[in-house]
Design a protein around this motif. Structure first.
Motif, PDB file in Angstrom:
ATOM      1  N   LEU A 112       2.031   9.868  -7.971  1.00 42.57           N
ATOM      2  CA  LEU A 112       1.701   9.944  -6.556  1.00 42.57           C
ATOM      3  C   LEU A 112       2.964  10.345  -5.806  1.00 42.57           C
ATOM      4  CD1 LEU A 112      -0.716   9.354  -4.650  1.00 42.57           C
ATOM      5  CD2 LEU A 112       0.239   7.077  -4.348  1.00 42.57           C
ATOM      6  N   LYS A 139      -3.795   0.604  -2.906  1.00 42.23           N
ATOM      7  CA  LYS A 139      -3.357  -0.778  -2.723  1.00 42.23           C
ATOM      8  C   LYS A 139      -3.036  -1.329  -4.105  1.00 42.23           C
ATOM      9  CE  LYS A 139      -5.038  -5.305  -1.396  1.00 42.23           C
ATOM     10  NZ  LYS A 139      -6.212  -6.083  -1.014  1.00 42.23           N
ATOM     11  N   CYS A 183      -5.371  13.514  -1.598  1.00 41.40           N
ATOM     12  CA  CYS A 183      -4.501  12.648  -0.812  1.00 41.40           C
ATOM     13  C   CYS A 183      -5.164  11.274  -0.756  1.00 41.40           C
ATOM     14  CB  CYS A 183      -4.325  13.238   0.580  1.00 41.40           C
ATOM     15  SG  CYS A 183      -3.045  12.424   1.538  1.00 41.40           S
ATOM     16  N   VAL A 184      -4.459  10.249  -1.212  1.00 39.58           N
ATOM     17  CA  VAL A 184      -5.064   8.923  -1.330  1.00 39.58           C
ATOM     18  C   VAL A 184      -4.162   7.816  -0.805  1.00 39.58           C
ATOM     19  CG1 VAL A 184      -6.512   9.513  -3.319  1.00 39.58           C
ATOM     20  CG2 VAL A 184      -4.211   8.651  -3.698  1.00 39.58           C
ATOM     21  N   LEU A 185      -4.796   6.707  -0.522  1.00 39.26           N
ATOM     22  CA  LEU A 185      -4.141   5.461  -0.156  1.00 39.26           C
ATOM     23  C   LEU A 185      -4.427   4.508  -1.310  1.00 39.26           C
ATOM     24  CD1 LEU A 185      -2.840   4.230   2.500  1.00 39.26           C
ATOM     25  CD2 LEU A 185      -5.078   3.247   2.890  1.00 39.26           C
ATOM     26  N   SER A 214       0.788   5.715  -0.192  1.00 35.42           N
ATOM     27  CA  SER A 214      -0.091   6.868  -0.019  1.00 35.42           C
ATOM     28  C   SER A 214       0.651   8.121  -0.428  1.00 35.42           C
ATOM     29  CB  SER A 214      -0.553   6.977   1.438  1.00 35.42           C
ATOM     30  OG  SER A 214       0.556   7.195   2.278  1.00 35.42           O
ATOM     31  N   ALA A 220      -8.279   2.045  -4.270  1.00 36.82           N
ATOM     32  CA  ALA A 220      -7.850   3.347  -3.756  1.00 36.82           C
ATOM     33  C   ALA A 220      -8.922   3.898  -2.829  1.00 36.82           C
ATOM     34  CB  ALA A 220      -7.601   4.318  -4.897  1.00 36.82           C
ATOM     35  N   LEU A 264      -7.767   9.839   1.822  1.00 34.12           N
ATOM     36  CA  LEU A 264      -7.253   9.962   3.196  1.00 34.12           C
ATOM     37  C   LEU A 264      -7.778  11.238   3.806  1.00 34.12           C
ATOM     38  CD1 LEU A 264      -3.533   8.850   2.958  1.00 34.12           C
ATOM     39  CD2 LEU A 264      -5.412   7.660   4.035  1.00 34.12           C
ATOM     40  N   ILE A 282       0.861  -1.180   0.000  1.00 36.05           N
ATOM     41  CA  ILE A 282       0.000   0.000   0.000  1.00 36.05           C
ATOM     42  C   ILE A 282       0.895   1.227   0.000  1.00 36.05           C
ATOM     43  CG2 ILE A 282      -1.679   1.323   1.354  1.00 36.05           C
ATOM     44  CD1 ILE A 282      -2.705  -1.388   2.419  1.00 36.05           C
ATOM     45  N   ASP A 295       5.024  11.864  -2.157  1.00 34.10           N
ATOM     46  CA  ASP A 295       5.055  12.112  -0.721  1.00 34.10           C
ATOM     47  C   ASP A 295       6.404  12.749  -0.414  1.00 34.10           C
ATOM     48  OD1 ASP A 295       6.932  10.074  -0.688  1.00 34.10           O
ATOM     49  OD2 ASP A 295       5.687   8.656   0.399  1.00 34.10           O
TER      50      ASP A 295
END
Length: 89
Positions: free
Chosen positions: A37, A69, A65-67, A15, A86, A89, A13, A39
């Motif tokens: 994506l 998998k 903002c997402v998580l 994010s 997805a 968050l 996963i 971070d």
């Protein structure tokens, strides 16, 4: 850093914030997308195939903002992330 630490085909996963969304059409004329994506540790390309895009595309917009998998996959000499699900968050 996930893409440097884990071997290909590892399910995990990730994010971050969606920076860029590029939509393409498949050979069958279905919409798919490539997103960047990001971070604090860097960024990764996430491939969103049509089925996943239909179900989770509303969460995958620039600035969100997402998580996500999915699994790591080698692509064009780089490591990409193939999304399976997805959520915001």
């Amino acid at each position: 850093k996930t893409k440097e630490k884990l071997p290909p085909d590892t399910q995990t996963i990730v994010s971050g914030i969606v920076n860029l969304v590029t939509e393409k059409l498949t050979k069958n004329g279905e919409k798919m997308a490539f997103i960047t994506l990001a971070d604090y540790g860097g960024s990764i390309e996430v491939v969103i195939f049509p089925r996943v895009l239909k179900e989770y595309g509303k969460h995958l917009v620039p600035g969100s903002c997402v998580l996500v998998k999915g699994r790591l996959s080698p692509r064009n000499g780089e490591t990409s992330f193939i999304a399976e699900a997805a959520k915001p968050l």
